[in-house]
Design an enzyme around this catalytic site. Structure first.
Site, PDB file in Angstrom:
ATOM      1  N   TYR A  19       1.911  -3.211  -6.457  1.00  0.00           N
ATOM      2  CA  TYR A  19       3.127  -2.764  -5.769  1.00  0.00           C
ATOM      3  C   TYR A  19       4.284  -2.668  -6.754  1.00  0.00           C
ATOM      4  O   TYR A  19       5.032  -1.678  -6.766  1.00  0.00           O
ATOM      5  CB  TYR A  19       3.469  -3.731  -4.640  1.00  0.00           C
ATOM      6  CG  TYR A  19       4.771  -3.433  -3.946  1.00  0.00           C
ATOM      7  CD1 TYR A  19       4.880  -2.383  -3.046  1.00  0.00           C
ATOM      8  CD2 TYR A  19       5.907  -4.209  -4.185  1.00  0.00           C
ATOM      9  CE1 TYR A  19       6.070  -2.102  -2.406  1.00  0.00           C
ATOM     10  CE2 TYR A  19       7.104  -3.939  -3.555  1.00  0.00           C
ATOM     11  CZ  TYR A  19       7.180  -2.892  -2.665  1.00  0.00           C
ATOM     12  OH  TYR A  19       8.371  -2.620  -2.040  1.00  0.00           O
TER      13      TYR A  19
ATOM     14  N   LYS B 284       6.465   0.828  -7.802  1.00  0.00           N
ATOM     15  CA  LYS B 284       7.911   1.001  -7.666  1.00  0.00           C
ATOM     16  C   LYS B 284       8.575   1.261  -9.022  1.00  0.00           C
ATOM     17  O   LYS B 284       9.572   1.991  -9.106  1.00  0.00           O
ATOM     18  CB  LYS B 284       8.528  -0.229  -6.987  1.00  0.00           C
ATOM     19  CG  LYS B 284       8.159  -0.368  -5.514  1.00  0.00           C
ATOM     20  CD  LYS B 284       8.664   0.817  -4.701  1.00  0.00           C
ATOM     21  CE  LYS B 284       8.398   0.653  -3.220  1.00  0.00           C
ATOM     22  NZ  LYS B 284       8.932   1.763  -2.408  1.00  0.00           N
TER      23      LYS B 284
ATOM     24  N   ASP C 117      -1.295  10.309   7.877  1.00  0.00           N
ATOM     25  CA  ASP C 117      -1.616   9.055   7.204  1.00  0.00           C
ATOM     26  C   ASP C 117      -1.539   9.301   5.699  1.00  0.00           C
ATOM     27  O   ASP C 117      -2.426   9.915   5.110  1.00  0.00           O
ATOM     28  CB  ASP C 117      -3.016   8.592   7.610  1.00  0.00           C
ATOM     29  CG  ASP C 117      -3.361   7.217   7.052  1.00  0.00           C
ATOM     30  OD1 ASP C 117      -2.620   6.735   6.168  1.00  0.00           O
ATOM     31  OD2 ASP C 117      -4.369   6.639   7.498  1.00  0.00           O
TER      32      ASP C 117
END
Length: 340
Positions: free
Chosen positions: A217, A221, A123
């Site tokens: 997010y 990136k 995980d």
């Protein structure tokens, strides 16, 4: 109206004629260079999208060479594993769920005779150093030629930063950034030692243009973009190609998009393009970066060539779109709650 336009043109011509001739030549040359740059960029877009292909994957190892794929049990990761197996690469499959990994490994071994697989359930959100030690032990002694950094997480639905749950924020950064870096830290020395290899890391449109309501997010990136381009320069002398892959929507569980369209390919189509277009840089701002799916590449080129991917207008449009997506998701959740 026509007469007003004619008057404006006449004034512009009069002004131009009043400019000293050397300056006229200078401005004309600058204008020609600007037009030429745009034309060359468009030709490059067409060549990279429709004509040129990247290197044969045999560049990174003969049949039986190993490829490590993270986030391998679903979506793009599963498809990367399948297509690499079809090209003769053995697989180290890394993802969270043991049962899914075992099922995929069995499926691929039945489909491709002689294929060898190894699986590791971990995980990435837990950032457990023992997991990375287990990965290092698992691949020790293997001839690893390819690393696919596919593992990633986005927000469950678009959400403002102020309303983002702390656990979601931490999970996104831990998986997308630390997970990718620590996996690469384990695998990259093997690639450098053998003097050839490929590190392919999944990016996103959200990393190339600031994306309100996906702020964490988007930032993760963007971080990977800078890291990947920097790493590419460091590892090039060791014969290792580092590539950052830009994508828009693909029909995966993370995107929550089910239907393919002109702008939205399925995983099989996208991965085929990603493995077939390696090295065809289409992002002029960052080297070692490419947008493999043709409609994504065209869409991105149009934005870059007009309003710009980091302009206030683009950010405003992104915000408007994701607020709308959020509202629709909340209405859908409310309807489903009433049914229960």
């Amino acid at each position: 109206m026509a007469s007003q336009i004619a008057q404006l043109l006449e004034k512009a011509l009069h002004f131009w004629n009043a400019v000293p001739q050397p300056l006229q030549y200078t401005f004309a040359a600058l204008g020609a260079l600007y037009v030429l740059r745009g034309a060359l960029s468009f030709v490059r877009l067409l060549l990279n999208s429709f004509i040129l292909s990247g290197p044969n994957l045999r560049k990174y190892g003969k049949k039986g060479t190993w490829a490590v794929v993270t986030g391998a049990s679903d979506g793009l990761g599963k498809e990367f594993a399948s297509q690499l197996a079809s090209k003769g690469f053995n697989l180290v499959l890394v993802s969270r769920t043991q049962s899914k990994l075992d099922a995929l490994a069995k499926e691929l071994r039945l489909k491709w005779s002689g294929l060898e697989t190894k699986v590791l359930a971990m995980d990435f959100s837990q950032d457990n150093d023992e997991d990375y030690e287990r990965l290092a032990k698992l691949i020790a002694g293997l001839d690893v030629g390819i690393l696919i950094n596919n593992v990633g997480q986005s927000h469950s639905i678009p959400v403002s930063f102020l309303d983002t749950e702390k656990t979601e924020l931490q999970s996104i950064v831990t998986i997308n950034c630390l997970g990718t870096l620590k996996t690469t830290k384990v695998v990259a020395p093997i690639l450098a030692a053998r003097k050839k290899g490929l590190i392919l890391t999944m990016g996103s449109f959200a990393g190339t243009m600031p994306t309100p309501y996906l702020a964490t997010y988007s930032g993760s990136k963007a971080f990977l973009q800078h890291w990947s381009s920097s790493l590419a320069s460091e590892l090039a002398p060791h014969g290792v190609d580092v590539q950052f892959v830009i994508s828009y929507l693909v029909t995966t569980a993370m995107s929550k998009v089910r239907r393919t369209s002109l702008l939205i390919p399925g995983p099989k189509q996208f991965v085929k393009a990603a493995l077939g277009k390696i090295g065809l840089d289409s992002n002029e701002n960052f080297p070692n970066t490419y947008t493999p799916w043709w409609s994504h590449n065209v869409f991105k080129w149009i934005i870059d060539s007009t309003v710009g991917n980091t302009s206030a207008f683009t950010i405003w449009q992104n915000r408007k779109m994701h607020v709308d997506i959020r509202n629709r998701a909340l209405r859908k959740a409310a309807r489903e709650a009433k049914k229960q």
